[in-house]
Design a protein around this motif. Structure first.
Motif, PDB file in Angstrom:
ATOM      1  N   LYS A  12      -1.811  -4.311  -2.409  1.00  0.00           N
ATOM      2  CA  LYS A  12      -0.647  -3.870  -1.625  1.00  0.00           C
ATOM      3  C   LYS A  12       0.606  -4.652  -1.971  1.00  0.00           C
ATOM      4  CE  LYS A  12      -3.209  -1.975   2.291  1.00  0.00           C
ATOM      5  NZ  LYS A  12      -3.231  -1.707   3.742  1.00  0.00           N
ATOM      6  N   HIS A 194       4.428   8.938 -10.358  1.00  0.00           N
ATOM      7  CA  HIS A 194       4.674   8.242  -9.100  1.00  0.00           C
ATOM      8  C   HIS A 194       4.380   6.757  -9.219  1.00  0.00           C
ATOM      9  CE1 HIS A 194       5.046   8.346  -4.582  1.00  0.00           C
ATOM     10  NE2 HIS A 194       6.090   8.995  -5.064  1.00  0.00           N
ATOM     11  N   LEU A 228      -8.484  10.332  -0.322  1.00  0.00           N
ATOM     12  CA  LEU A 228      -7.370   9.465   0.101  1.00  0.00           C
ATOM     13  C   LEU A 228      -6.194   9.595  -0.855  1.00  0.00           C
ATOM     14  CD1 LEU A 228      -9.114   6.131   1.193  1.00  0.00           C
ATOM     15  CD2 LEU A 228      -8.566   8.146   2.545  1.00  0.00           C
ATOM     16  N   HIS A 229      -6.414  10.220  -1.994  1.00  0.00           N
ATOM     17  CA  HIS A 229      -5.380  10.355  -3.047  1.00  0.00           C
ATOM     18  C   HIS A 229      -5.111  11.849  -3.266  1.00  0.00           C
ATOM     19  CE1 HIS A 229      -2.942   9.230  -6.390  1.00  0.00           C
ATOM     20  NE2 HIS A 229      -3.846   8.851  -7.256  1.00  0.00           N
ATOM     21  N   ARG A 265      -8.954  11.082   9.323  1.00  0.00           N
ATOM     22  CA  ARG A 265      -7.522  10.794   9.227  1.00  0.00           C
ATOM     23  C   ARG A 265      -6.752  12.089   9.179  1.00  0.00           C
ATOM     24  NH1 ARG A 265      -6.145   5.505   5.687  1.00  0.00           N
ATOM     25  NH2 ARG A 265      -6.729   4.071   7.330  1.00  0.00           N
ATOM     26  N   LEU A 266      -5.519  12.047   9.629  1.00  0.00           N
ATOM     27  CA  LEU A 266      -4.683  13.241   9.555  1.00  0.00           C
ATOM     28  C   LEU A 266      -4.291  13.391   8.088  1.00  0.00           C
ATOM     29  CD1 LEU A 266      -3.829  15.085  11.833  1.00  0.00           C
ATOM     30  CD2 LEU A 266      -1.617  13.956  11.858  1.00  0.00           C
ATOM     31  N   GLY A 268      -2.776  14.329   4.580  1.00  0.00           N
ATOM     32  CA  GLY A 268      -1.407  14.707   4.229  1.00  0.00           C
ATOM     33  C   GLY A 268      -0.381  13.858   4.928  1.00  0.00           C
ATOM     34  N   PHE A 269      -0.895  12.855   5.725  1.00  0.00           N
ATOM     35  CA  PHE A 269       0.045  11.948   6.417  1.00  0.00           C
ATOM     36  C   PHE A 269      -0.155  10.522   5.927  1.00  0.00           C
ATOM     37  CE2 PHE A 269       2.612  13.601   9.910  1.00  0.00           C
ATOM     38  CZ  PHE A 269       2.255  14.946   9.860  1.00  0.00           C
ATOM     39  N   HIS A 271       1.481   6.975   3.677  1.00  0.00           N
ATOM     40  CA  HIS A 271       1.683   6.647   2.259  1.00  0.00           C
ATOM     41  C   HIS A 271       1.810   5.139   2.116  1.00  0.00           C
ATOM     42  CE1 HIS A 271       3.274   6.650  -1.811  1.00  0.00           C
ATOM     43  NE2 HIS A 271       2.805   7.868  -1.886  1.00  0.00           N
ATOM     44  N   ARG A 272       1.265   4.623   1.006  1.00  0.00           N
ATOM     45  CA  ARG A 272       1.318   3.188   0.778  1.00  0.00           C
ATOM     46  C   ARG A 272       2.756   2.691   0.578  1.00  0.00           C
ATOM     47  NH1 ARG A 272      -2.221  -0.145  -1.528  1.00  0.00           N
ATOM     48  NH2 ARG A 272      -3.653   0.543   0.111  1.00  0.00           N
ATOM     49  N   ARG A 280       9.338  14.149  -1.687  1.00  0.00           N
ATOM     50  CA  ARG A 280       8.701  15.338  -2.269  1.00  0.00           C
ATOM     51  C   ARG A 280       8.261  16.294  -1.161  1.00  0.00           C
ATOM     52  NH1 ARG A 280       4.214  11.948  -5.277  1.00  0.00           N
ATOM     53  NH2 ARG A 280       4.196  11.145  -3.140  1.00  0.00           N
ATOM     54  N   ASN A 326       3.191  13.494   3.554  1.00  0.00           N
ATOM     55  CA  ASN A 326       3.365  13.103   2.152  1.00  0.00           C
ATOM     56  C   ASN A 326       3.298  14.343   1.263  1.00  0.00           C
ATOM     57  OD1 ASN A 326       0.566  13.687   1.582  1.00  0.00           O
ATOM     58  ND2 ASN A 326       0.065  11.793   2.635  1.00  0.00           N
ATOM     59  N   ARG A 353       0.520  15.882 -12.785  1.00  0.00           N
ATOM     60  CA  ARG A 353       0.539  14.434 -13.040  1.00  0.00           C
ATOM     61  C   ARG A 353       0.259  14.078 -14.501  1.00  0.00           C
ATOM     62  NH1 ARG A 353       0.500  10.439  -9.287  1.00  0.00           N
ATOM     63  NH2 ARG A 353       2.112  11.804  -8.484  1.00  0.00           N
TER      64      ARG A 353
HETATM   65  C1  SDX Z   1      -1.157  10.573  -2.640  1.00  0.00           C
HETATM   66  O1  SDX Z   1       0.162   6.029  -4.040  1.00  0.00           O
HETATM   67  C2  SDX Z   1       0.748   7.131  -4.321  1.00  0.00           C
HETATM   68  O2  SDX Z   1       1.871   7.217  -4.759  1.00  0.00           O
HETATM   69  C3  SDX Z   1      -0.119   8.355  -4.100  1.00  0.00           C
HETATM   70  C4  SDX Z   1       0.588   9.700  -4.257  1.00  0.00           C
HETATM   71  C5  SDX Z   1       0.986   9.953  -5.690  1.00  0.00           C
HETATM   72  O3  SDX Z   1       1.946  10.709  -5.910  1.00  0.00           O
HETATM   73  O4  SDX Z   1       0.252   9.479  -6.610  1.00  0.00           O
HETATM   74  O5  SDX Z   1       1.751   9.735  -3.443  1.00  0.00           O
HETATM   75  C6  SDX Z   1      -0.328  10.863  -3.847  1.00  0.00           C
HETATM   76  O6  SDX Z   1      -2.267  10.142  -2.777  1.00  0.00           O
HETATM   77  C7  SDX Z   1      -0.544  10.755  -1.262  1.00  0.00           C
HETATM   78  C8  SDX Z   1      -1.489  10.304  -0.117  1.00  0.00           C
HETATM   79  C9  SDX Z   1      -2.537  11.407   0.147  1.00  0.00           C
HETATM   80  N1  SDX Z   1      -3.576  10.882   1.077  1.00  0.00           N
HETATM   81  C10 SDX Z   1      -3.690  11.364   2.334  1.00  0.00           C
HETATM   82  O7  SDX Z   1      -2.888  12.137   2.860  1.00  0.00           O
HETATM   83  C11 SDX Z   1      -4.916  10.838   3.088  1.00  0.00           C
HETATM   84  C12 SDX Z   1      -4.486  10.349   4.470  1.00  0.00           C
HETATM   85  N2  SDX Z   1      -3.637   9.148   4.283  1.00  0.00           N
HETATM   86  C13 SDX Z   1      -4.265   7.866   4.432  1.00  0.00           C
HETATM   87  O8  SDX Z   1      -5.594   7.787   3.997  1.00  0.00           O
HETATM   88  C14 SDX Z   1      -3.353   6.685   4.052  1.00  0.00           C
HETATM   89  O9  SDX Z   1      -2.157   6.896   4.697  1.00  0.00           O
HETATM   90  C15 SDX Z   1      -3.073   6.387   2.574  1.00  0.00           C
HETATM   91  C16 SDX Z   1      -4.321   6.273   1.800  1.00  0.00           C
HETATM   92  C17 SDX Z   1      -2.180   7.430   1.994  1.00  0.00           C
HETATM   93  C18 SDX Z   1      -2.336   5.038   2.544  1.00  0.00           C
HETATM   94  O10 SDX Z   1      -3.224   4.093   2.995  1.00  0.00           O
HETATM   95  P1  SDX Z   1      -2.784   2.552   3.200  1.00  0.00           P
HETATM   96  O11 SDX Z   1      -1.416   2.313   2.644  1.00  0.00           O
HETATM   97  O12 SDX Z   1      -3.907   1.709   2.708  1.00  0.00           O
HETATM   98  O13 SDX Z   1      -2.605   2.454   4.731  1.00  0.00           O
HETATM   99  P2  SDX Z   1      -3.727   1.936   5.723  1.00  0.00           P
HETATM  100  O14 SDX Z   1      -5.020   2.641   5.452  1.00  0.00           O
HETATM  101  O15 SDX Z   1      -3.703   0.446   5.699  1.00  0.00           O
HETATM  102  O16 SDX Z   1      -3.194   2.470   7.152  1.00  0.00           O
HETATM  103  C19 SDX Z   1      -2.264   1.716   7.921  1.00  0.00           C
HETATM  104  C20 SDX Z   1      -2.553   2.133   9.353  1.00  0.00           C
HETATM  105  C21 SDX Z   1      -4.027   2.015   9.733  1.00  0.00           C
HETATM  106  O17 SDX Z   1      -4.080   1.839  11.135  1.00  0.00           O
HETATM  107  P3  SDX Z   1      -4.312   0.315  11.700  1.00  0.00           P
HETATM  108  O18 SDX Z   1      -5.608  -0.165  11.045  1.00  0.00           O
HETATM  109  O19 SDX Z   1      -3.086  -0.461  11.228  1.00  0.00           O
HETATM  110  O20 SDX Z   1      -4.418   0.482  13.189  1.00  0.00           O
HETATM  111  O21 SDX Z   1      -2.222   3.517   9.538  1.00  0.00           O
HETATM  112  C22 SDX Z   1      -3.414   4.242   9.842  1.00  0.00           C
HETATM  113  C23 SDX Z   1      -4.582   3.376   9.438  1.00  0.00           C
HETATM  114  O22 SDX Z   1      -5.719   3.689  10.248  1.00  0.00           O
HETATM  115  N3  SDX Z   1      -3.335   5.466   9.039  1.00  0.00           N
HETATM  116  C24 SDX Z   1      -3.646   6.683   9.489  1.00  0.00           C
HETATM  117  C25 SDX Z   1      -3.359   7.545   8.419  1.00  0.00           C
HETATM  118  N4  SDX Z   1      -2.910   6.852   7.380  1.00  0.00           N
HETATM  119  C26 SDX Z   1      -2.895   5.554   7.762  1.00  0.00           C
HETATM  120  N5  SDX Z   1      -4.132   7.106  10.682  1.00  0.00           N
HETATM  121  C27 SDX Z   1      -4.332   8.450  10.784  1.00  0.00           C
HETATM  122  N6  SDX Z   1      -4.075   9.353   9.815  1.00  0.00           N
HETATM  123  C28 SDX Z   1      -3.594   8.932   8.615  1.00  0.00           C
HETATM  124  N7  SDX Z   1      -3.342   9.812   7.666  1.00  0.00           N
END
Ligand code: SDX
Length: 392
Positions: A12, A194, A228-229, A265-266, A268-269, A271-272, A280, A326, A353
């Motif tokens: 991170k 990206h 997750l990706h 997880r929700l 599509g919501f 992002h790192r 986008r 996202n 990509r």
């Molecule tokens: C892509 O990296 C890139 O650039 C990727 C991408 C690209 O163009 O290559 O942009 C493409 O992969 C977009 C992301 C698609 N993935 C999803 O939509 C899957 C759902 N999203 C999550 O799994 C998550 O948000 C990630 C994987 C995208 C990011 O994960 P992180 O940065 O490791 O964040 P985290 O898991 O540490 O979450 C932080 C907090 C946590 O809660 P707490 O432990 O702090 O209480 O937010 C919560 C998580 O539980 N959380 C969510 C959530 N995403 C994060 N809770 C519910 N729903 C979600 N989607």
């Protein structure tokens, strides 16, 4: 940390390289390819121009673009024996698994792509995969549909020909719908690169051992497949369909997403990097309205997606965690309106990509980056003597 090694789970806070390809600003929601804003590229460029810019550093002039396209077309044939590999997969095989295998198999049919050291060798690998990958994508989809595997036609543009290979029906002349072509151009551009995301980092670290481009890409396709990706775009549609089947009960899914006991997880919501709106997602959401309207497609799923977004943007759990839609949240709605099966959505992400992966692999090789080999902090057993089987 143990004073010498600092662990950074998920990297991170770790930078893996210096790169001149893509610039992201997560706070301001800025994304630029080689300095060009994606808002402009999505509006004014076509996908092949953007691919050229990502890979070679600048938008091509007409001569460069035409040469790039003709070199790609000259290399778009796939050895017919690849069809034997496609035939061996069950129809239930997920297209991402098929595509990762076929991309790796390309090395077997193009042995010169195994060791690429000179810029000329790299260019040859680049045009080969830019030509062959769309064929593999189309054939992967068509095989599942029981349709013939063709090459489209050489007179068409890069994206037009992808549409023809994917959608032409044996008993009719396929006519390119400009709405669909423009929508696909835009989507592929928005997915093109990206910076150091999971799959790109995979391509870079695989390529850092000096394995060839095709094998490095095959590794990247596998990483992108994860839910997750890139796999999220398929998971979003499946989630929206589940909500629709539940009578549009978005509250139930919001509650599940906040329930720490529940791994849901929700999709599509979040992002790192983007801790604000994914630029986008903003463009794709607008395009979803336009494309469905232009195609005269009514899709209740779009309304469910908008309701879910609205709720999440007003929910403290998501707001305090800076969770916004996202790139994967709305893209599947457009793919579906274009007639692309849901299990092909992540393949479409990979198709977009591809030039980004290529650009990042090429930069890593030209910069002579060292082989990727991180350290660890050992937390296992201290030294202990061997115990014979009969004494265990
Ligand atoms: C892509 O990296 C890139 O650039 C990727 C991408 C690209 O163009 O290559 O942009 C493409 O992969 C977009 C992301 C698609 N993935 C999803 O939509 C899957 C759902 N999203 C999550 O799994 C998550 O948000 C990630 C994987 C995208 C990011 O994960 P992180 O940065 O490791 O964040 P985290 O898991 O540490 O979450 C932080 C907090 C946590 O809660 P707490 O432990 O702090 O209480 O937010 C919560 C998580 O539980 N959380 C969510 C959530 N995403 C994060 N809770 C519910 N729903 C979600 N989607």
């Amino acid at each position: 940390t143990n004073g010498v090694i600092t662990i950074d789970p998920g990297y991170k806070n770790t930078g893996s390289c210096e790169s001149a390809i893509t610039f992201l600003d997560g706070e301001k929601g800025i994304l630029r390819y080689r300095g060009f804003a994606i808002e402009e590229l999505a509006e004014k460029a076509d996908f092949l121009e953007v691919a050229f810019a990502l890979i070679f550093g600048n938008l091509p002039n007409k001569v460069q673009l035409d040469k790039f396209h003709s070199d790609i077309k000259a290399q778009s044939l796939v050895d017919d024996d690849i069809k034997k590999i496609i035939d061996a997969f069950p129809k239930t095989a997920h297209p991402m698994g098929v595509l990762s295998s076929l991309t790796s198999a390309l090395t077997a049919f193009n042995p010169s792509s195994v060791n690429v050291d000179s810029e000329e060798d790299m260019y040859n690998s680049v045009v080969k995969i830019m030509g062959k990958f769309p064929v593999l994508v189309a054939w992967t989809m068509r095989k599942k549909q029981g349709l013939p595997l063709n090459y489209g036609s050489k007179s068409l543009g890069y994206v037009e020909n992808i549409l023809k290979m994917m959608f032409e029906q044996p008993n009719e002349d396929y006519v390119i719908n400009p709405i669909v072509k423009n929508a696909l151009d835009k989507l592929l551009i928005l997915h093109a690169d990206h910076e150091q995301n999971c799959s790109t980092s995979t391509v870079r670290i695989a390529g850092s051992s000096h394995v060839g481009l095709f094998s490095s890409l095959s590794a990247g396709i596998s990483a992108l497949w994860g839910p997750l990706h890139g796999g999220a775009n398929q998971a979003v549609l499946e989630m929206l369909e589940a909500i629709q089947a539940d009578g549009g009960d978005t509250d139930k899914y919001m509650a599940k997403a906040k329930d720490k006991e529940d791994p849901f997880r929700l999709m599509g919501f979040g992002h790192r990097v983007y801790k604000n709106f994914d630029p986008r997602a903003k463009i794709i959401k607008k395009a979803a309205d336009e494309v469905l309207n232009d195609l005269g497609v009514e899709d209740p799923i779009l309304e469910i997606a908008k309701a879910l977004e609205k709720e999440a943007l007003n929910d403290p759990y998501f707001v305090e965690r800076k969770l916004y839609p996202n790139v994967d949240f709305y893209s599947g709605i457009i793919y579906r309106a274009m007639g692309i099966p849901v299990d092909m959505f992540t393949v479409m992400f990979a198709l977009g990509r591809l030039p980004g992966w290529i650009a990042q692999w090429r930069e890593m090789r030209l910069n002579k980056e060292p082989i990727g080999r991180p350290r660890q902090i050992y937390v296992g057993e201290t030294e202990r003597g061997f115990i014979e089987l009969e004494k265990r």
